[in-house]
Design an enzyme around this catalytic site. Structure first.
Site, PDB file in Angstrom:
ATOM      1  CE  LYS A 143     -12.510   0.197   1.206  1.00  0.00           C
ATOM      2  NZ  LYS A 143     -11.971   0.876   2.365  1.00  0.00           N
ATOM      3  CD  GLU A 149      -3.045  -0.984   2.209  1.00  0.00           C
ATOM      4  OE1 GLU A 149      -3.628   0.089   2.413  1.00  0.00           O
ATOM      5  OE2 GLU A 149      -3.252  -2.011   2.883  1.00  0.00           O
ATOM      6  CG  HIS A 172       5.980 -28.231   6.813  1.00  0.00           C
ATOM      7  ND1 HIS A 172       6.399 -29.509   7.089  1.00  0.00           N
ATOM      8  CD2 HIS A 172       6.303 -27.486   7.899  1.00  0.00           C
ATOM      9  CE1 HIS A 172       6.924 -29.542   8.311  1.00  0.00           C
ATOM     10  NE2 HIS A 172       6.874 -28.318   8.817  1.00  0.00           N
TER      11      HIS A 172
HETATM   12  O1  PA5 Z   1      -5.243   0.328   4.270  1.00  0.00           O
HETATM   13  C1  PA5 Z   1      -6.301   0.521   3.688  1.00  0.00           C
HETATM   14  O2  PA5 Z   1      -6.634   1.634   3.227  1.00  0.00           O
HETATM   15  C2  PA5 Z   1      -7.271  -0.616   3.539  1.00  0.00           C
HETATM   16  O3  PA5 Z   1      -6.668  -1.842   3.811  1.00  0.00           O
HETATM   17  C3  PA5 Z   1      -8.476  -0.381   4.463  1.00  0.00           C
HETATM   18  O4  PA5 Z   1      -8.111  -0.469   5.798  1.00  0.00           O
HETATM   19  C4  PA5 Z   1      -9.592  -1.380   4.129  1.00  0.00           C
HETATM   20  O5  PA5 Z   1     -10.016  -1.206   2.808  1.00  0.00           O
HETATM   21  C5  PA5 Z   1     -10.783  -1.248   5.052  1.00  0.00           C
HETATM   22  O6  PA5 Z   1     -11.198   0.069   5.132  1.00  0.00           O
HETATM   23  P1  PA5 Z   1     -11.520   0.664   6.585  1.00  0.00           P
HETATM   24  O7  PA5 Z   1     -10.247   0.491   7.351  1.00  0.00           O
HETATM   25  O8  PA5 Z   1     -11.874   2.072   6.398  1.00  0.00           O
HETATM   26  O9  PA5 Z   1     -12.624  -0.183   7.102  1.00  0.00           O
END
Ligand code: PA5
Length: 382
Positions: A360, A250, A266
């Site tokens: 989303k 990310e 394994h």
């Molecule tokens: O790091 C991120 O932006 C994502 O992994 C979010 O955490 C994930 O999409 C879930 O969204 P939220 O944390 O707002 O529930």
């Protein structure tokens, strides 16, 4: 400017890291403090009257389910790993739309979504209520909090305006404090304090003004450039390995992989039989702990000798601190910071996660799951 000079150039860093993720990350110890204060001020009710027909009683649970996705699910994984040796009841992390069938009145269901808008989390909230679970919502606001308010459920609102992954202290410490308030664990304060001290020390040592040759994390980022990182953890560092990998995805916007000892011995190890052309693309990051169990230490050394010779490089990250929590968070922090320095070195802004946002939006536009869940809230209230 030479690549090797980029991480020591504050003007260059500012130009890439537009949301100042680096400094936010370096302040993780302060975010922990704020998160602990929020958790401590939460009052656990004895009852929640959802509707005329549905009344939830909050008592010591027989099992715990923590539901959340991505950056909001990792707090549950960390709690699970941290308490492996001392939690008297099972803890499961649910990353889906629905809770497992055993969820019931004896279940503590902690529903976590930083934005409060993630449809999987909203769905599990309603699922938890339908199962009669002792349900608590944690978010910075959004639909999750408004659903919880409508359903008269206890909830914790944390600081808004962060990326979910930066908000990890807010998505972990309140969970730990709830579990403590329910009488399942005790004496966590010292561990909390040590964790913040360790993080502050690491932030000081690896800050932006500390040059590459003396900065452990900048060196890690430098070694990981133009490779595919593979993080190997074990036991209480399983969630930390997952987190390290996700942060590389990310923040640095690169593919990455994680595995855990002893399971990787394994299956994963056989993959190292591949041609050197392929394995040379991979850099291994081994999570190490001076207290690692002897059987794990032996496996790490044997794996280095038998398989990892074909990797581009093998790096090691040492946990720091005395308590389990400080040690886990020390590696988590070093991983987070590595991924941010790596993003800057590559020249990508660590903050935006365009594809997650687009996904989303696409789901909401085409399927309107949240609208359907809002209707379900009304049904539950009848
Ligand atoms: O790091 C991120 O932006 C994502 O992994 C979010 O955490 C994930 O999409 C879930 O969204 P939220 O944390 O707002 O529930």
């Amino acid at each position: 400017m030479k690549d090797s000079e980029k991480l020591d150039n504050s003007g260059y860093i500012k130009g890439i890291d537009k949301s100042d993720m680096l400094n936010l990350c370096l302040c993780t110890h302060q975010l922990c403090k704020e998160a602990i204060t929020i958790g401590r001020s939460f009052r656990l009710p004895q009852k929640a009257q959802v509707s005329k027909k549905l009344n939830i009683t909050y008592k010591k649970p027989k099992n715990i389910i923590i539901a959340g996705m991505g950056g909001s699910g990792i707090g549950g994984d960390l709690l699970h790993d941290w308490l492996l040796n001392r939690m008297p009841v099972p803890v499961e992390v649910c990353r889906d739309y629905h809770l497992p069938a055993y969820a019931g009145e004896e279940t503590l269901a902690l529903i976590v979504s930083y934005s409060g808008e993630t449809e999987e989390a909203l769905s599990t909230l309603l699922d938890a209520v339908e199962h009669g679970c002792m349900t608590i919502a944690i978010a910075s606001g959004g639909t999750l909090i408004s659903f919880a308010q409508k359903l008269h459920l206890p909830h914790i609102v944390v600081r808004s305006g962060l990326q979910p992954r930066v908000a990890v202290p807010f998505l972990f410490f309140p969970l730990a404090i709830i579990v403590e308030k329910m009488g399942l664990i005790s004496s966590v304060e010292e561990e909390f304090t040590e964790t913040m001290e360790v993080l502050e020390g690491l932030a000081f040592e690896n800050a932006a003004h500390v040059p590459l040759e003396r900065n452990f994390v900048k060196k890690m980022a430098w070694e990981l450039r133009s490779t595919i990182p593979v993080v190997y953890g074990f036991r209480e560092y399983r969630a930390v390995a997952v987190r390290f990998k996700s942060e590389l995805n990310e923040n640095s916007k690169i593919p990455a992989k994680w595995e855990s000892f002893p399971e990787l011995n394994h299956n994963d190890v056989v993959g190292w039989e591949a041609s050197i052309k392929l394995t040379k693309e991979l850099t291994i990051v081994l999570i190490r702990d001076s207290n690692e169990p002897p059987e794990i230490r032996n496996r790490i050394e044997a794996t280095k000798k038998l398989s990892l010779i074909k990797a581009r490089k093998v790096l090691e990250v040492q946990a720091r601190g005395k308590s389990a929590l400080a040690r886990m968070f020390s590696v988590l922090f070093l991983g987070d910071l590595t991924s941010i320095y790596l993003a800057i070195l590559i020249g990508v802004d660590p903050a935006p996660v365009k594809i997650i946002t687009a996904m989303k939006k696409e789901m909401q536009q085409n399927y309107n799951v949240v609208g359907k869940l809002a209707d379900k809230v009304e049904t539950l209230l009848r």
